[in-house]
Scaffold this active site. Structure first.
Site, mmCIF file in Angstrom:
data_model
loop_
_atom_site.group_PDB
_atom_site.id
_atom_site.type_symbol
_atom_site.label_atom_id
_atom_site.label_comp_id
_atom_site.label_asym_id
_atom_site.label_seq_id
_atom_site.Cartn_x
_atom_site.Cartn_y
_atom_site.Cartn_z
ATOM 1 N N LYS A 170 4.365 6.067 21.489
ATOM 2 C CA LYS A 170 4.207 6.039 22.950
ATOM 3 C C LYS A 170 5.589 5.739 23.400
ATOM 4 O O LYS A 170 6.231 4.620 23.224
ATOM 5 C CB LYS A 170 3.013 4.897 23.145
ATOM 6 N N SER A 225 11.564 -5.867 24.865
ATOM 7 C CA SER A 225 12.163 -7.380 25.392
ATOM 8 C C SER A 225 11.269 -8.316 24.418
ATOM 9 O O SER A 225 10.209 -7.913 24.025
ATOM 10 C CB SER A 225 11.372 -7.547 26.760
ATOM 11 N N ALA A 227 9.761 -10.841 25.350
ATOM 12 C CA ALA A 227 8.340 -11.384 25.973
ATOM 13 C C ALA A 227 7.460 -10.619 25.713
ATOM 14 O O ALA A 227 6.243 -10.747 25.094
ATOM 15 C CB ALA A 227 8.619 -11.542 27.600
ATOM 16 N N THR A 228 7.634 -9.217 25.626
ATOM 17 C CA THR A 228 6.554 -8.196 25.119
ATOM 18 C C THR A 228 6.413 -8.178 23.670
ATOM 19 O O THR A 228 5.311 -8.110 23.190
ATOM 20 C CB THR A 228 7.005 -6.764 25.660
ATOM 21 N N GLY A 229 7.477 -8.464 22.911
ATOM 22 C CA GLY A 229 7.387 -8.440 21.615
ATOM 23 C C GLY A 229 6.355 -9.548 21.076
ATOM 24 O O GLY A 229 5.833 -9.451 19.807
ATOM 25 N N GLU A 246 12.318 -5.074 17.311
ATOM 26 C CA GLU A 246 13.714 -5.224 17.544
ATOM 27 C C GLU A 246 13.991 -5.600 19.164
ATOM 28 O O GLU A 246 13.524 -4.698 19.968
ATOM 29 C CB GLU A 246 14.564 -3.794 17.416
ATOM 30 N N CYS A 280 20.352 -3.061 24.276
ATOM 31 C CA CYS A 280 20.081 -4.461 23.360
ATOM 32 C C CYS A 280 21.367 -5.188 23.009
ATOM 33 O O CYS A 280 21.526 -6.476 23.067
ATOM 34 C CB CYS A 280 18.884 -4.163 22.513
ATOM 35 N N GLU A 374 19.668 -12.123 30.073
ATOM 36 C CA GLU A 374 19.957 -10.828 29.643
ATOM 37 C C GLU A 374 19.928 -9.871 30.924
ATOM 38 O O GLU A 374 19.109 -9.259 31.096
ATOM 39 C CB GLU A 374 19.151 -10.212 28.684
#
Length: 468
Positions: A170, A225, A227-229, A246, A280, A374
């Site tokens: 996706k 990110s 937060a999403t990880g 990552e 990143c 960041e």
């Protein structure tokens, strides 16, 4: 306008509706992608699970041969894919832009194809033989970001295929077009169901979250990110999915007092501003010793002034726009705040549309938002320090730990400082120079697991020990 199709079980699928993908340089529609939901995701996972039975049973030599064919097809279409990347992502065709990205994608695909994981003999004596085998995990769910849409897709897809897994990928709704075309090209040489792609605008049904929780997906590879990880990890717990994450970095660079500003300026600039800072592992905080602080700032400003910024489709452009309005607004907010705290040496104000000029600001410190957050854009804070111990402590004062760098004329001294930086990769007199033969991953909140090289390949396998 071009309508792009998803690929499920080797067939084109348009879904019930489509969504527009904008060119960030012009605001025009670059193409339309299918807006898919849970039903299409289930179809893709089912196709991948069915294809896994035969794909995982292939010999290592056969998997390598198929991956070599995939690499050849990608290389043949590199120019076409570079054009799509520029239109949807904004990066220029030239320089460290979309053609460079495609060169990296081909290099990574080829290197990964050449890797193998032989059986490891742990014991072979009178008490018996013990072998360690590496087995494919199953269906790999790949969720990719918008900054390097094809290269990161290759980082996810190729090791999965090489180790006998099947894939549902996706892409970001901001840059899905190049991935849709990439998967269509790859499917010309793969059996149906081995590689599937689904897309969504993520405004209603959250396709990524559904993938992380889907019981039919055995592993998630996510780049994005922190937060999403964390949310991916939580959702993946339901069926104990394997994970490679990552995540975000806020990479620090330390310039030691013996560095030559003129010798390092090019490396500093591109370490920070590659892909317009939307990387990143870009250099996002630069700590410079007091004795050469002003000279380094002057060299950076002189170098940055000469970099052409414009529409990526123009051959003269070296940097393009910020990719999307949300990221543009974040950069604008952080820089606006920084202008009240420090000294603007270059840039410092938004341009037209999504264009933001290379910005360099001095006089900031840890605790200031542009230093602590960041920025993921074309703005670099330069922080003055007086003592190397102070610089190391400031560099490590972050929840992130992806990359770092040390700049010096004394390699031994630089390595001594590098060994004390709390990050997964440290470069000497360069920054962000990742390679397909070198493992790459973060510590602290910057990720879980590694990518690239043999260590990255093993992330797509489970261990089976055979006693005989």
């Amino acid at each position: 306008m071009t309508f792009y199709s998803a690929i499920i079980d080797g067939a084109s699928v348009t879904g019930e509706a489509g969504f527009a993908v904008l060119n960030p340089a012009t605001g025009e529609v670059a193409g339309r992608a299918p807006n898919m939901g849970g039903a299409e995701l289930d179809q893709a996972v089912e196709a991948a699970r069915a294809a896994f039975l035969a794909w995982s049973a292939r010999s290592d030599e056969d998997l390598q041969r198929m991956c070599a064919a995939v690499t050849s097809r990608i290389e043949e279409h590199a120019g076409e894919l570079a054009d799509i990347i520029t239109r949807e992502q904004g990066k220029p065709l030239n320089g460290l832009g979309s053609r460079w990205e495609m060169g990296g994608a081909v290099a990574w695909a080829g290197y990964t194809t050449a890797l193998s994981v032989p059986v490891k003999v742990l014991q072979d004596n009178s008490e018996g033989r013990v072998e360690l085998h590496r087995k494919p995990i199953g269906v790999v769910g790949s969720i990719t970001p918008w900054n390097f849409p094809v290269m990161i897709a290759i980082w996810h897809i190729m090791p999965a295929l090489r180790t006998g897994n099947t894939v549902v990928i996706k892409p970001s709704p901001l840059t899905p077009l190049s991935t849709l075309r990439l998967v269509e090209i790859i499917n010309e040489v793969l059996p149906p169901g081995v590689l599937n792609v689904v897309t969504s605008d993520d405004k209603g049904f959250n396709l990524g979250a559904a993938m992380a929780a889907h019981p039919g997906i055995n592993k998630i590879v996510f780049t994005g990110s922190s937060a999403t990880g964390q949310k991916v990890m939580q959702s993946a717990a339901g069926n104990m999915k394997r994970l490679t994450l990552e995540l975000g970095g806020n990479d620090a660079g330390i310039v030691l007092p013996d560095a030559d500003p003129k010798a390092i300026v090019e490396g500093l600039f591109w370490g920070a501003f590659i892909n317009n800072g939307q990387t990143c592992a870009a250099l996002k905080r630069l700590y410079v010793h007091d004795s050469i602080h002003d000279a380094v700032c002057e060299a950076l400003v002189d170098y940055a002034r000469a970099i052409p910024v414009g529409n990526g489709m123009e051959e003269t452009s070296v940097l393009g726009p910020v990719q999307n309005s949300m990221q543009f607004d974040k950069v604008s907010r952080l820089v606006a705040d920084a202008t009240t705290r420090g000294k603007v040496l270059l840039g410092g104000a938004p341009g037209e549309g999504l264009f933001y000029p290379p910005t360099i600001i001095s006089g900031l410190k840890n605790g200031d938002p542009l230093v602590d957050e960041e920025q993921f854009g074309p703005a670099l804070p330069v922080i003055r320090y007086h003592d190397v111990e102070e610089a190391i402590a400031l560099a490590n004062d972050s929840p992130n730990g992806l990359g770092g760098s040390v700049w010096s004329s004394d390699i031994a001294a630089a390595k001594a400082v590098a060994s004390r930086m709390a990050c997964g990769s440290v470069w000497i007199n360069k920054h962000g120079a990742i390679q397909p033969n070198v493992p790459f991953g973060g510590v602290k909140s910057s990720g879980l697991g590694v990518e690239f090289a043999e260590e990255g390949l093993l992330e797509y396998t489970d261990i089976q020990v055979v006693f005989s």
